[in-house]
Design a protein around this motif. Structure first.
Motif, PDB file in Angstrom:
ATOM      1  N   ASN A 122      -6.371   9.542  -5.083  1.00  0.00           N
ATOM      2  CA  ASN A 122      -7.480   8.998  -5.179  1.00  0.00           C
ATOM      3  C   ASN A 122      -7.254   7.636  -4.646  1.00  0.00           C
ATOM      4  N   TYR A 123      -6.346   7.331  -3.707  1.00  0.00           N
ATOM      5  CA  TYR A 123      -5.869   6.209  -2.914  1.00  0.00           C
ATOM      6  C   TYR A 123      -5.581   6.523  -1.584  1.00  0.00           C
ATOM      7  N   ARG A 124      -5.984   5.423  -0.792  1.00  0.00           N
ATOM      8  CA  ARG A 124      -5.566   5.396   0.579  1.00  0.00           C
ATOM      9  C   ARG A 124      -5.128   3.779   1.062  1.00  0.00           C
ATOM     10  N   PRO A 125      -4.103   3.703   2.019  1.00  0.00           N
ATOM     11  CA  PRO A 125      -3.918   2.202   2.464  1.00  0.00           C
ATOM     12  C   PRO A 125      -4.945   1.699   3.006  1.00  0.00           C
ATOM     13  N   SER A 126      -5.317   0.469   2.715  1.00  0.00           N
ATOM     14  CA  SER A 126      -6.524  -0.307   3.267  1.00  0.00           C
ATOM     15  C   SER A 126      -6.004  -1.875   3.520  1.00  0.00           C
ATOM     16  N   ASP A 180       0.787  -1.207   0.010  1.00  0.00           N
ATOM     17  CA  ASP A 180       0.027   0.062   0.016  1.00  0.00           C
ATOM     18  C   ASP A 180       0.791   1.398   0.008  1.00  0.00           C
ATOM     19  N   LEU A 181       1.849   1.205   0.812  1.00  0.00           N
ATOM     20  CA  LEU A 181       2.836   2.390   0.847  1.00  0.00           C
ATOM     21  C   LEU A 181       3.692   2.730  -0.469  1.00  0.00           C
ATOM     22  N   VAL A 182       4.014   1.520  -1.417  1.00  0.00           N
ATOM     23  CA  VAL A 182       4.509   1.503  -2.375  1.00  0.00           C
ATOM     24  C   VAL A 182       3.520   2.255  -3.557  1.00  0.00           C
ATOM     25  N   GLU A 183       2.349   1.877  -3.283  1.00  0.00           N
ATOM     26  CA  GLU A 183       1.328   2.218  -4.304  1.00  0.00           C
ATOM     27  C   GLU A 183       1.248   3.880  -4.079  1.00  0.00           C
ATOM     28  N   ALA A 184       1.058   4.247  -3.107  1.00  0.00           N
ATOM     29  CA  ALA A 184       0.926   5.718  -2.621  1.00  0.00           C
ATOM     30  C   ALA A 184       2.203   6.436  -3.118  1.00  0.00           C
ATOM     31  N   ILE A 185       3.473   5.783  -2.879  1.00  0.00           N
ATOM     32  CA  ILE A 185       4.698   6.480  -3.463  1.00  0.00           C
ATOM     33  C   ILE A 185       4.664   6.707  -5.059  1.00  0.00           C
ATOM     34  N   MET A 193       6.156   1.378  29.054  1.00  0.00           N
ATOM     35  CA  MET A 193       6.568   2.254  27.777  1.00  0.00           C
ATOM     36  C   MET A 193       8.115   2.746  27.892  1.00  0.00           C
ATOM     37  N   GLN A 194       8.514   2.494  26.717  1.00  0.00           N
ATOM     38  CA  GLN A 194      10.077   2.716  26.539  1.00  0.00           C
ATOM     39  C   GLN A 194      10.384   4.168  26.186  1.00  0.00           C
ATOM     40  N   PRO A 195      11.406   4.876  26.425  1.00  0.00           N
ATOM     41  CA  PRO A 195      11.828   6.344  26.022  1.00  0.00           C
ATOM     42  C   PRO A 195      11.733   6.498  24.790  1.00  0.00           C
ATOM     43  N   GLY A 196      11.155   7.462  24.359  1.00  0.00           N
ATOM     44  CA  GLY A 196      10.815   7.769  22.829  1.00  0.00           C
ATOM     45  C   GLY A 196       9.654   7.206  22.196  1.00  0.00           C
ATOM     46  N   ASP A 197       9.076   6.388  22.909  1.00  0.00           N
ATOM     47  CA  ASP A 197       7.810   5.443  22.363  1.00  0.00           C
ATOM     48  C   ASP A 197       6.466   6.656  22.105  1.00  0.00           C
ATOM     49  N   MET A 198       5.779   6.441  21.151  1.00  0.00           N
ATOM     50  CA  MET A 198       4.676   7.204  21.085  1.00  0.00           C
ATOM     51  C   MET A 198       3.342   6.322  21.555  1.00  0.00           C
ATOM     52  N   ARG A 199       2.524   6.666  22.241  1.00  0.00           N
ATOM     53  CA  ARG A 199       1.250   5.774  22.717  1.00  0.00           C
ATOM     54  C   ARG A 199       0.437   5.493  21.550  1.00  0.00           C
ATOM     55  N   GLU A 200       0.191   6.419  20.750  1.00  0.00           N
ATOM     56  CA  GLU A 200      -0.521   6.146  19.571  1.00  0.00           C
ATOM     57  C   GLU A 200       0.021   6.799  18.434  1.00  0.00           C
ATOM     58  N   THR A 201      -0.425   6.371  17.237  1.00  0.00           N
ATOM     59  CA  THR A 201      -0.241   7.097  15.854  1.00  0.00           C
ATOM     60  C   THR A 201      -1.521   6.634  15.067  1.00  0.00           C
ATOM     61  N   PHE A 202      -1.861   7.696  14.359  1.00  0.00           N
ATOM     62  CA  PHE A 202      -3.176   7.661  13.677  1.00  0.00           C
ATOM     63  C   PHE A 202      -3.178   8.786  12.587  1.00  0.00           C
ATOM     64  N   ALA A 203      -3.172   8.221  11.344  1.00  0.00           N
ATOM     65  CA  ALA A 203      -3.024   9.024  10.291  1.00  0.00           C
ATOM     66  C   ALA A 203      -4.199   9.559   9.670  1.00  0.00           C
ATOM     67  N   ASP A 204      -4.418  11.075   9.319  1.00  0.00           N
ATOM     68  CA  ASP A 204      -5.399  11.339   8.521  1.00  0.00           C
ATOM     69  C   ASP A 204      -4.987  11.354   7.066  1.00  0.00           C
ATOM     70  N   PRO A 205      -5.656  10.523   6.257  1.00  0.00           N
ATOM     71  CA  PRO A 205      -5.239  10.183   5.126  1.00  0.00           C
ATOM     72  C   PRO A 205      -6.052  10.829   4.045  1.00  0.00           C
ATOM     73  N   ARG A 206      -6.651  11.794   4.312  1.00  0.00           N
ATOM     74  CA  ARG A 206      -7.557  12.697   3.566  1.00  0.00           C
ATOM     75  C   ARG A 206      -6.608  13.317   2.307  1.00  0.00           C
ATOM     76  N   LEU A 207      -5.572  14.104   2.633  1.00  0.00           N
ATOM     77  CA  LEU A 207      -4.742  14.558   1.597  1.00  0.00           C
ATOM     78  C   LEU A 207      -4.187  13.734   0.497  1.00  0.00           C
TER      79      LEU A 207
END
Length: 336
Positions: A312-316, A223-228, A292-306
């Motif tokens: 006309n594509y988003r990873p799915s 999916d990442l490659v398709e977007a690139i 939790m370890q130093p440097g870790d983020m508790r959550e990641t959550f992408a807004d894929p609208r742009l």
């Protein structure tokens, strides 16, 4: 088209180069073949790419400007995709100098080359780690991202800032993309999926940080490659933002430059991720729950609208599909 891609012996660079070769493009791949993890995996990836008559490899560090220049003139690229970097959040705490050399000096060398050879489009990898402890969810490209919590994220923020300055000064159309927890076949041994599968198959316990309460917006590598690939043919143009209601385009007012999230916007809990691995392997994991370890983020959550407005594509691809694909590759590659 002709491409110069840095990091082609790496996880993402390999998949992108293979896709572009399959599509009939000419690729010069540049990779330092460092010992951050087992070189044999990198050599195996490059060996596959070398089967194509459309691939040429130059193996040297990003800091080696002479070799990088040699690769650029061999490629005569229409498009440069800069993926090579010292990766890893926790490793940056222990080995910060490596990130300065590769991610800052190396990126500067790429930008200075782009100034000379003037590609139609320069694309550069950034990271969701840039968002740090932002509380607003999902993460959108127009959100403030000025407080990185690791040097790795800071060097990627610098990549964005440096590339913007070059886009402004030298008119280089540039897109930076922020990756969200990419996984899939041929992944890196330092990544959670690789570690978990290796441990479970070997009958060893797995370490789960954040007491299993972390969430990640996992992105399957295809999916990442398709977007690139779709973004590569869409260089930013000043004054021409994406036309979509409710989308905040990160397009610069003073440069042909923008940043784009590449993520599906569907976070999964870490324990759900582990459960999918157990199901794919057919064996339960022995779990060691850790804080939790130093440097870790508790959550990641992408807004894929742009991304969707532009391509006309988003990873799915769901983890129920992507994880079995990785397990299948792992068993075949390592004979387990």
């Amino acid at each position: 088209m002709r491409f110069l891609i840095t990091g082609t012996a790496g996880f993402i660079g390999f998949h992108l180069a293979k896709r572009l070769l399959d599509d009939g493009h000419f690729i010069v791949g540049y990779d330092g073949m460092t010992d951050y993890y087992d070189r044999r995996l990198k050599e195996s990836r490059h060996a596959i790419l070398r089967r194509s008559n459309g691939f040429r490899a130059v193996e040297a560090r990003l800091e080696d400007i002479d070799k990088l220049t040699e690769a650029a003139y061999l490629a005569e690229p229409d498009v440069i995709v800069h993926l090579a970097a010292q990766a890893g959040v926790r490793y940056s705490i222990e080995h910060p100098r490596t990130y300065v050399d590769s991610n800052l000096i190396g990126t500067y060398n790429i930008l200075d080359l782009a100034k000379i050879i003037k590609p139609k489009h320069l694309l550069a990898a950034s990271t969701s780690s840039i968002y740090g402890f932002n509380e607003k969810m999902p993460f959108a490209e127009c959100d403030q991202a000025d407080w990185p919590i690791t040097l790795y994220a800071a060097t990627k923020k610098a990549t964005e800032a440096m590339s913007h300055s070059y886009a402004h000064l030298w008119g280089i159309p540039t897109t930076c993309f922020r990756f969200f927890t990419v996984y899939g076949p041929w992944g890196r041994p330092d990544m959670a999926l690789f570690k978990f599968v290796s441990a479970i198959l070997s009958g060893k316990p797995i370490e789960i940080y954040g007491m299993g309460e972390m969430r990640r917006d996992f992105t399957y590598v295809d999916d990442l490659v398709e977007a690139i690939v779709r973004l590569a043919i869409l260089p930013p143009v000043m004054g021409k933002p994406a036309q979509a209601e409710g989308v905040c385009d990160s397009l610069s007012r003073i440069a042909p430059w923008r940043v784009v999230n590449i993520g599906g916007g569907q976070p999964e809990g870490l324990l759900n991720f582990v459960e999918a691995i157990e199901k794919a392997i057919g064996k339960p994991a022995e779990k060691i729950m850790l804080p939790m370890q130093p440097g870790d983020m508790r959550e990641t959550f992408a807004d894929p609208r742009l991304l969707e407005a532009l391509t006309n594509y988003r990873p799915s691809t769901p983890i129920s599909v992507g994880i079995p694909a990785f397990v299948s590759w792992y068993r075949e590659y390592f004979g387990k």
